[in-house]
Write an enzyme that holds these catalytic residues in place. Sequence first.
Site, PDB file in Angstrom:
ATOM      1  N   ASN A 114      -1.010  -9.480   4.590  1.00 18.29           N
ATOM      2  CA  ASN A 114      -0.959  -7.834   4.797  1.00 18.29           C
ATOM      3  C   ASN A 114      -0.534  -7.288   3.499  1.00 18.29           C
ATOM      4  O   ASN A 114      -0.479  -7.963   2.300  1.00 18.29           O
ATOM      5  CB  ASN A 114       0.014  -7.798   5.863  1.00 18.29           C
ATOM      6  CG  ASN A 114       0.072  -6.310   6.737  1.00 18.29           C
ATOM      7  OD1 ASN A 114      -0.800  -5.476   6.086  1.00 18.29           O
ATOM      8  ND2 ASN A 114       0.804  -6.054   7.694  1.00 18.29           N
ATOM      9  N   GLN A 164       0.819  -1.063   0.028  1.00 17.65           N
ATOM     10  CA  GLN A 164       0.015   0.068  -0.073  1.00 17.65           C
ATOM     11  C   GLN A 164       0.899   1.323   0.080  1.00 17.65           C
ATOM     12  O   GLN A 164       0.256   2.365  -0.207  1.00 17.65           O
ATOM     13  CB  GLN A 164      -0.978   0.210   1.166  1.00 17.65           C
ATOM     14  CG  GLN A 164      -0.473   0.155   2.604  1.00 17.65           C
ATOM     15  CD  GLN A 164      -1.365  -0.085   3.492  1.00 17.65           C
ATOM     16  OE1 GLN A 164      -1.649  -0.993   4.117  1.00 17.65           O
ATOM     17  NE2 GLN A 164      -1.915   1.101   4.006  1.00 17.65           N
ATOM     18  N   HIS A 179      -6.193  -1.272  11.494  1.00 16.74           N
ATOM     19  CA  HIS A 179      -5.653  -1.721  10.157  1.00 16.74           C
ATOM     20  C   HIS A 179      -6.647  -2.765   9.567  1.00 16.74           C
ATOM     21  O   HIS A 179      -7.112  -3.647  10.287  1.00 16.74           O
ATOM     22  CB  HIS A 179      -4.363  -2.197  10.408  1.00 16.74           C
ATOM     23  CG  HIS A 179      -3.616  -2.551   9.422  1.00 16.74           C
ATOM     24  ND1 HIS A 179      -3.252  -1.808   8.141  1.00 16.74           N
ATOM     25  CD2 HIS A 179      -2.701  -3.768   9.155  1.00 16.74           C
ATOM     26  CE1 HIS A 179      -2.579  -2.087   7.341  1.00 16.74           C
ATOM     27  NE2 HIS A 179      -2.105  -3.453   7.642  1.00 16.74           N
ATOM     28  N   CYS A 204      -5.227   0.502   3.255  1.00 21.99           N
ATOM     29  CA  CYS A 204      -5.559  -0.900   4.084  1.00 21.99           C
ATOM     30  C   CYS A 204      -6.899  -1.360   3.511  1.00 21.99           C
ATOM     31  O   CYS A 204      -6.859  -2.595   3.425  1.00 21.99           O
ATOM     32  CB  CYS A 204      -5.126  -0.804   5.387  1.00 21.99           C
ATOM     33  SG  CYS A 204      -6.266  -0.191   6.333  1.00 21.99           S
TER      34      CYS A 204
END
Length: 351
Positions: A315, A152, A294, A158
Amino acid sequence: MQIIMASLTSQLRQCTIFAALFILLVVSTTSQVGASSDLQDVAMAERHEKWMARHGRVYKDSDEKERRFHIFKANVKFVEASNNVKGRSYKLSANQFADLTNEEFVATHTGYKRDSSELRRSTTPFRYENVTDLPSSMDWRQKGAVTPIKNQGDCGSCWAFSAVAATEGITQIKTGKLISLSEQELVDCDTGKYAQGCDGGLMKEAFEFIKTQGLASNANYTYKAEDSICKTNAESHPAAKIKGYETVPPNEKALLKAVANQPISVGIDADGSAFQFYSGGVFKTSDCGTDLGHGVTAVGYGSTSDGTKYWIVKNSWGTSWGEKGYIRMERDVGSAEGTCGIVKDASYPIA
Ligand SMILES: *[C@@H]1O[C@H](CO)[C@@H](O)[C@H](O)[C@H]1NC(C)=O
Ligand SMILES: *[C@@H]1O[C@H](CO)[C@@H](O)[C@H](O)[C@H]1NC(C)=O
């Protein structure tokens, strides 16, 4: 020293001599400490230089470099202290984020809208509630439903990465085709109340957008890590569609049923330095809070040979963070909120 102290008290006559000796001793010890900490600083400065070269870091001036060096040094010490804790089930490393304070890091690399909203708390039917016979482990990467790790960058997007990974997953499960989809289209074009591009958003808001408009492929709408003007190309659009989304009831049993069936968007608390520098192993519930900040994607679960159960979480911080971009987070922790609050806002698209 004890011998010196004993003779100090028993032989008062020699008191002044010993006092002088004592002062000498203290002085020489302190200067040695000073010298060795200078040496440590030199070694640390070399380490910082090497780290800068490896990560292509350039600072605008020497003041900035000095400031970054001190942050780097504090972070390296944090990483080493954590890695020296006996029996800790995960390791940290001075990764590409090692010259950022934790506050700077969280402000630029997360992006889950913290303001509690009706959307965040909304519930829906849960299609997997009666699922039984769950496999003891699941890994959607092995089933071809997970695209390579993305990054990102310095953008609080996110929420888009989390929703896109879940949408890529259900699309592959339904069609057999794994297509990398566009986070940038969500950043630029999603105008929902809780979709603010690089200023953060909610995964459910992304699903609302994909439900009404579909989503372009990454190839046709590439990621820029900044807010820009919406430019959906009607011809190439959309590469994927969803019928809607559902929320997972906030408990680990329900999350297990859901992840057994498809990749799931989850909110987590990724605020701590331990999370910033995680490099591998099973991350423990005792080392994070549960204040969601997140958005990531649960793409499987399993357990280690010693029986520690974990979630496999994708992630969006590139492949040099964590286990090639993934983190394993402790599962079945017996708390109502799960590790880092992982059960608090879990949702998934329906195709
Ligand atoms: C689960 O089972 C209950 C009881 O049989 C039923 O009422 C419910 O509709 C089922 N849920 C789903 C999603 O199939
Ligand atoms: C990109 O868009 C073009 C049309 O503009 C389309 O032919 C092509 O299939 C699209 N590519 C992907 C990967 O979706």
